[in-house]
Motif scaffolding. Structure first.
Motif, PDB file in Angstrom:
ATOM      1  N   PHE A 444       0.838  -1.206   0.000  1.00 53.06           N
ATOM      2  CA  PHE A 444       0.000   0.000   0.000  1.00 53.06           C
ATOM      3  C   PHE A 444       0.872   1.255   0.000  1.00 53.06           C
ATOM      4  N   ALA A 445       1.914   1.238   0.825  1.00 55.16           N
ATOM      5  CA  ALA A 445       2.798   2.400   0.934  1.00 55.16           C
ATOM      6  C   ALA A 445       3.500   2.685  -0.394  1.00 55.16           C
ATOM      7  N   GLU A 446       3.897   1.631  -1.102  1.00 58.11           N
ATOM      8  CA  GLU A 446       4.556   1.827  -2.389  1.00 58.11           C
ATOM      9  C   GLU A 446       3.612   2.477  -3.399  1.00 58.11           C
ATOM     10  N   GLU A 447       2.352   2.089  -3.351  1.00 52.58           N
ATOM     11  CA  GLU A 447       1.373   2.721  -4.236  1.00 52.58           C
ATOM     12  C   GLU A 447       1.237   4.206  -3.911  1.00 52.58           C
ATOM     13  N   ALA A 448       1.242   4.527  -2.626  1.00 54.81           N
ATOM     14  CA  ALA A 448       1.139   5.934  -2.227  1.00 54.81           C
ATOM     15  C   ALA A 448       2.372   6.714  -2.666  1.00 54.81           C
ATOM     16  N   ARG A 449       3.530   6.111  -2.523  1.00 54.68           N
ATOM     17  CA  ARG A 449       4.771   6.799  -2.929  1.00 54.68           C
ATOM     18  C   ARG A 449       4.779   7.076  -4.423  1.00 54.68           C
ATOM     19  N   LEU A 450       4.267   6.144  -5.205  1.00 58.37           N
ATOM     20  CA  LEU A 450       4.213   6.348  -6.644  1.00 58.37           C
ATOM     21  C   LEU A 450       3.304   7.517  -6.996  1.00 58.37           C
ATOM     22  N   GLU A 451       2.170   7.599  -6.325  1.00 55.40           N
ATOM     23  CA  GLU A 451       1.180   8.624  -6.642  1.00 55.40           C
ATOM     24  C   GLU A 451       1.485   9.966  -5.985  1.00 55.40           C
ATOM     25  N   LEU A 452       1.899   9.949  -4.712  1.00 57.21           N
ATOM     26  CA  LEU A 452       2.025  11.177  -3.925  1.00 57.21           C
ATOM     27  C   LEU A 452       3.453  11.524  -3.545  1.00 57.21           C
ATOM     28  N   ALA A 455       9.129  12.012   0.943  1.00 58.34           N
ATOM     29  CA  ALA A 455      10.430  12.620   1.208  1.00 58.34           C
ATOM     30  C   ALA A 455      11.349  11.692   1.994  1.00 58.34           C
ATOM     31  N   LEU A 456      10.791  10.783   2.791  1.00 59.23           N
ATOM     32  CA  LEU A 456      11.629   9.891   3.603  1.00 59.23           C
ATOM     33  C   LEU A 456      12.402   8.897   2.749  1.00 59.23           C
ATOM     34  N   THR A 457      11.858   8.545   1.593  1.00 60.94           N
ATOM     35  CA  THR A 457      12.543   7.605   0.695  1.00 60.94           C
ATOM     36  C   THR A 457      12.999   8.269  -0.596  1.00 60.94           C
ATOM     37  N   GLY A 458      12.898   9.605  -0.647  1.00 56.67           N
ATOM     38  CA  GLY A 458      13.386  10.339  -1.808  1.00 56.67           C
ATOM     39  C   GLY A 458      12.541  10.155  -3.055  1.00 56.67           C
ATOM     40  N   ARG A 459      11.259   9.895  -2.876  1.00 51.17           N
ATOM     41  CA  ARG A 459      10.393   9.639  -4.028  1.00 51.17           C
ATOM     42  C   ARG A 459       9.592  10.880  -4.398  1.00 51.17           C
ATOM     43  N   THR A 460       9.365  11.061  -5.692  1.00 48.14           N
ATOM     44  CA  THR A 460       8.535  12.131  -6.211  1.00 48.14           C
ATOM     45  C   THR A 460       7.278  11.520  -6.797  1.00 48.14           C
ATOM     46  N   GLY A 463       1.162  12.295  -9.092  1.00 47.55           N
ATOM     47  CA  GLY A 463      -0.184  12.842  -9.031  1.00 47.55           C
ATOM     48  C   GLY A 463      -0.323  14.098  -8.202  1.00 47.55           C
ATOM     49  N   ASN A 464       0.792  14.777  -7.927  1.00 50.09           N
ATOM     50  CA  ASN A 464       0.728  15.980  -7.093  1.00 50.09           C
ATOM     51  C   ASN A 464       0.313  17.190  -7.909  1.00 50.09           C
ATOM     52  N   ARG A 465      -0.408  18.095  -7.247  1.00 46.93           N
ATOM     53  CA  ARG A 465      -0.817  19.334  -7.873  1.00 46.93           C
ATOM     54  C   ARG A 465      -0.188  20.519  -7.158  1.00 46.93           C
ATOM     55  N   LYS A 466      -0.372  21.692  -7.667  1.00 47.67           N
ATOM     56  CA  LYS A 466       0.272  22.887  -7.114  1.00 47.67           C
ATOM     57  C   LYS A 466      -0.701  23.680  -6.232  1.00 47.67           C
ATOM     58  N   ALA A 467      -0.159  24.253  -5.185  1.00 43.29           N
ATOM     59  CA  ALA A 467      -0.922  25.221  -4.400  1.00 43.29           C
ATOM     60  C   ALA A 467      -1.115  26.482  -5.222  1.00 43.29           C
ATOM     61  N   GLY A 468      -2.044  27.320  -4.811  1.00 38.30           N
ATOM     62  CA  GLY A 468      -2.181  28.620  -5.438  1.00 38.30           C
ATOM     63  C   GLY A 468      -1.095  29.545  -4.921  1.00 38.30           C
TER      64      GLY A 468
END
Length: 472
Positions: A444-452, A455-460, A463-468
């Motif tokens: 489950f955590a790996e799926e979250a890291r892929l999408e979101l 920082a603890l594992t250096g993953r980008t 599916g992230n969006r930008k703040a205003g």
């Protein structure tokens, strides 16, 4: 200071809130009440000692209360972004607690609960603490709310902050997008919020409405009106809790007076757990580990009550895990309002609210700091990943004067798996005895890291969006 015309202003603004329309009983009114730093054990029905909360206890008895309800982020702005959008705040680039220097806020391209309901003809009002951007471009009036009265950020972000004196400017009280007062005394804040909420309800009694009431209390600095000063056995924190309880009672009385009780869904919860460094000015964890600012259950597990007389069965206790990101999709199912077109992370828990039992629906993730995936929860199981967290040093004498003690930092070196049904305090790692569960939660955590990202594992994440943001 608070100008003397403010109480009159509150009365006159009833005219501003008024807008005649026909009642549509097929669409329930919705009141979402979000307390600030209110802990899991702060309500009588959740085990509170030292003060009484009869109105909140009755609210729970009249509907369904959750015993394993979470926020995804144990801090103010991030928690509020997740609540109002149904998405993890790290997906939205909202982290921590925004202050008066922030040049960003919740992106106007995001769809809030208010905007979703406006498409269904709802009148929308927000009273209380906003904390998703203080600049005009990010205020509630730009995020789907027809009416706004409250503070743009936390009530401790003022010149009297005990650890940052004179860093913050005077605390503004805002109506719509205009600062109507600079607050020097917060004793009447809960009373003002309650009065504004009652006005909004009365003014919109003939049409479906959505009221988001975000109490500033019991976040420090604690203030209480003379109505409740000295009323609890515990002291000031207990007094504040009793006044919040009074506020909920006043709202229910108004609904009954107007004949709206059976056409109104009330949801009550909190943005995170207690700020434990403030000792007697913080709430009760009820045996949970740590508090606000951590991803242990004391920081992210909160009370949650859903009440709708005649629709939600009374006396319900739901033990299944759920999270604030599920509230927007649940309201969508109830009202048949179309879901936002942007990716959400929550899902409807309407069946759980109505009492359905069963297996876990999905995993939930606890992110903190700047996109650190610190824990994953699946039903009774919780996997906590190696990270550094704050705690109060053993032997520290708690204060009771509004000043905090100092935290120390601890590094968790290895992943820890907990069975929360047997280990409420997260004290015993059961990884070795449950390898299949450990693998499942890691997947489950790996799926979250892929999408979101993480920082603890250096993953980008993808599916992230930008703040205003306001361009310089």
């Amino acid at each position: 200071m608070i100008p003397s015309f403010l109480p009159l202003f509150l009365l006159l603004s009833l005219i501003q809130f008024s807008k005649p329309a026909e009642n549509n009983p097929s669409k329930p009114n919705i009141i979402l009440i979000f307390a600030d730093d209110l802990a899991y054990g702060d309500l009588g029905i959740y085990g509170a000692k030292g003060w009484k909360t009869p109105n909140l206890d009755q609210l729970a008895k009249d509907g369904t209360r959750f015993t394993q309800f979470y926020v995804p982020h144990a801090v103010c702005s991030a928690s509020r972004a997740a609540l109002l959008t149904g998405a993890y705040a790290n997906r939205l680039e909202i982290f921590g607690a925004l202050d008066h220097t922030a040049k960003h806020g919740l992106n106007p391209e995001e769809t809030t609960i208010a905007e979703m309901l406006k498409s269904q003809g709802y009148q929308t009002g927000m009273v209380g603490k906003w904390h998703l951007g203080h600049l005009p471009e990010f205020l509630p009036t730009r995020q789907g709310f027809d009416h706004y009265f409250g503070l743009p950020y936390s009530n401790d972000m003022w010149p009297k902050h005990p650890e940052a004196k004179d860093y913050y400017p005077p605390l503004p009280l805002i109506e719509q997008e205009e600062t109507i007062a600079l607050i020097e005394d917060q004793r009447e804040l809960t009373t003002w919020y309650t009065a504004k909420s009652l006005e909004f309800i009365e003014s919109n009694q003939n049409e479906p409405f959505f009221l988001y009431l975000a109490h500033s209390m019991p976040h420090v600095p604690l203030f209480v009106s003379d109505k409740f000063k000295g009323k609890s056995a515990q002291g000031l924190y207990g007094d504040v809790m009793m006044e919040i309880d009074w506020s909920i009672g006043e709202i229910r009385k108004k609904l009954t007076e107007l004949g709206l009780e059976e056409n109104t869904l009330i949801i009550f919860t909190s943005d995170n757990g207690p700020w434990l460094s403030y000792g007697g000015h913080a709430g009760l964890t009820a045996g949970l580990k740590e508090g606000k600012g951590t991803s242990w259950d004391g920081g992210i597990r909160v009370p949650a009550i859903f009440t709708w007389p005649g629709t939600i069965p009374a006396g319900g206790v739901q033990t299944q895990a759920a999270m604030t990101i599920d509230i927007l999709p649940t309201i969508s199912e109830i009202t048949q309002a179309p879901l936002p077109h942007l990716t959400l992370d929550g899902s409807s828990i309407w069946s759980l609210v109505q009492g359905k039992k069963g297996e876990p629906i999905k995993p939930y993730f606890a992110y903190y700091n700047t996109n650190e995936l610190q824990a994953v929860i699946f039903g009774k199981w919780k996997l906590v990943f190696p990270h550094t967290y704050r705690t109060i040093p053993e032997g520290t004498i708690p204060r009771n004067d509004g000043l905090p003690v100092k935290y120390t930092q601890i590094k968790l070196e290895d992943p820890q798996l907990y069975d929360l049904s047997k280990d409420l305090g997260e004290s015993t790692d059961v990884s070795q005895a449950n390898p299949e569960i450990l693998k499942l939660l890691n997947d489950f955590a790996e799926e979250a890291r892929l999408e979101l990202g993480d920082a603890l594992t250096g993953r980008t994440g993808t599916g992230n969006r930008k703040a205003g943001r306001i361009q310089p």
